[in-house]
Enzyme design. Structure first.
Site, PDB file in Angstrom:
ATOM      1  N   ASP A   1      -5.005 -15.970 -14.547  1.00 21.37           N
ATOM      2  CA  ASP A   1      -5.288 -16.820 -13.389  1.00 21.37           C
ATOM      3  C   ASP A   1      -6.146 -18.008 -13.794  1.00 21.37           C
ATOM      4  OD1 ASP A   1      -5.342 -16.870 -10.230  1.00 21.37           O
ATOM      5  OD2 ASP A   1      -7.355 -17.396 -10.922  1.00 21.37           O
TER       6      ASP A   1
ATOM      7  N   TYR B   1     -10.434 -25.614 -13.251  1.00 27.36           N
ATOM      8  CA  TYR B   1     -11.211 -24.819 -14.207  1.00 27.36           C
ATOM      9  C   TYR B   1     -11.310 -25.558 -15.545  1.00 27.36           C
ATOM     10  CZ  TYR B   1     -10.407 -20.677 -11.174  1.00 27.36           C
ATOM     11  OH  TYR B   1     -10.344 -19.779 -10.138  1.00 27.36           O
TER      12      TYR B   1
ATOM     13  N   LYS C   1      -3.749 -23.719  -9.951  1.00 26.57           N
ATOM     14  CA  LYS C   1      -4.074 -24.097  -8.564  1.00 26.57           C
ATOM     15  C   LYS C   1      -4.247 -25.600  -8.420  1.00 26.57           C
ATOM     16  CE  LYS C   1      -6.727 -19.794  -8.288  1.00 26.57           C
ATOM     17  NZ  LYS C   1      -7.307 -19.708  -9.648  1.00 26.57           N
TER      18      LYS C   1
ATOM     19  N   HIS D   1      -5.643 -24.749  -3.877  1.00 27.44           N
ATOM     20  CA  HIS D   1      -6.922 -24.099  -4.211  1.00 27.44           C
ATOM     21  C   HIS D   1      -7.812 -23.888  -2.979  1.00 27.44           C
ATOM     22  CE1 HIS D   1      -9.683 -23.592  -7.961  1.00 27.44           C
ATOM     23  NE2 HIS D   1      -9.988 -22.713  -7.032  1.00 27.44           N
TER      24      HIS D   1
END
Ligand code: A2P
Length: 278
Positions: free
Chosen positions: A45, A50, A75, A108
């Site tokens: 994930d 990120y 996302k 997200h």
């Protein structure tokens, strides 16, 4: 070790437990994710925000497992909701990961003050039609956000990834998702920083089953039909978190852990009606 799967309502399957990568970065991070794949994780994930899709791609190449065996999630960031930006973000994610499709792509956060999440959803559906995304989902959506995208497009997400841990168990949301056929993925499944691993209901179950408190929490998620994605940068703990398919909590143990829930149990003020990320 084989991880069981959940059926998604679009016909695909998803591993019942995944590896969270928020905060895992750099070459050191690529080695951790590759180690997780070697240990048996198949669902990885990630997220555009990120800033680690590049190392996820590296880990996929280094992990020694065929790409078709893996289930990769990313996302869409809030600043890419507007058409045609959502499409560009998906294309950018694929290039960063070195993939020609991603298994699951989520919005997200809904970021309701901008009111562009329906456009974002339409953009992801278009990317799905074009084969860039296998399954489309959302994250941090409440039922009224879900109703809005369904009424605009007729399509409900296969997954909604939300904050879920014993201090914030979200029983009504899980019930809603079970009715709608949506899998609830749990972020912060171990309640990072909340002290929940030291709660008596958790440690008592751990002792009774000869497992760790973290394993009890992962089992609690699975037995509620949720999909936990624990993160660990530690080789022993990431392996421990996979070893949760050979014991079962009693209904009383599950209920005692759920009873730790609190009205204000969120880890931070992450109410999706107000908290926004771009
Ligand atoms: P570490 O990376 O040092 O293992 P969450 O997934 O809820 O956000 O929690 C992640 C946090 O929980 C990380 O700080 C991680 O630390 C820690 N953690 C992960 N697995 C375990 C485990 N089995 N036991 C205790 N702590 C864990």
């Amino acid at each position: 070790m084989t991880i069981p799967t959940y059926d998604l309502h679009d016909g695909h399957k998803i591993p019942a437990l995944g590896f969270g990568t928020a905060g895992i970065r750099g070459r050191e991070g690529a080695a951790i994710i590759a180690d997780a794949i070697g240990a048996g994780y198949r669902l990885i994930d990630s997220a555009f925000n990120y800033d680690n899709e590049g190392i996820v791609g590296q880990a996929i190449r280094d992990g020694g497992v065929d790409r078709s065996e893996l289930f990769i999630t990313s996302k869409l960031p809030g600043r890419y909701h507007e058409a045609p930006l959502a499409r560009y973000a998906v294309e950018e994610s694929l290039l960063r990961m070195g993939l020609d499709y991603v298994d699951l792509y989520l919005i997200h956060w809904p970021n309701p003050s901008k009111d562009l999440y329906v456009q974002a959803w339409e953009g992801l559906l278009e990317a799905q039609r074009d084969g860039l995304i296998r399954s489309v989902g959302v994250s941090n959506f409440k039922p009224h956000h879900l109703a809005r995208i369904e009424s605009a497009t007729g399509v409900l997400p296969v997954v909604n990834q939300v904050e879920l841990h014993p201090f914030y168990p979200q029983a009504p949301l899980l019930e809603h998702h079970a009715q709608a056929g949506i899998i609830a993925e749990a972020w912060s499944p171990l309640g990072k920083g909340t002290g929940v691993l030291e709660e008596a209901a958790v440690t008592a179950a751990a002792q009774a089953h000869g497992v760790s408190p973290a394993q009890v929490l992962l089992r609690w998620h699975l037995q509620r039909g949720a999909l936990p994605i624990p993160k660990s940068g530690n080789p022993q703990r990431l392996r421990q978190n996979l070893a949760v398919f050979d014991f079962e909590l009693s209904a009383n143990e599950v209920d005692a852990i759920t009873a730790l829930g609190r009205e204000d149990g969120r880890r931070f003020d992450g109410d999706p009606d107000y908290h926004e990320e771009y």
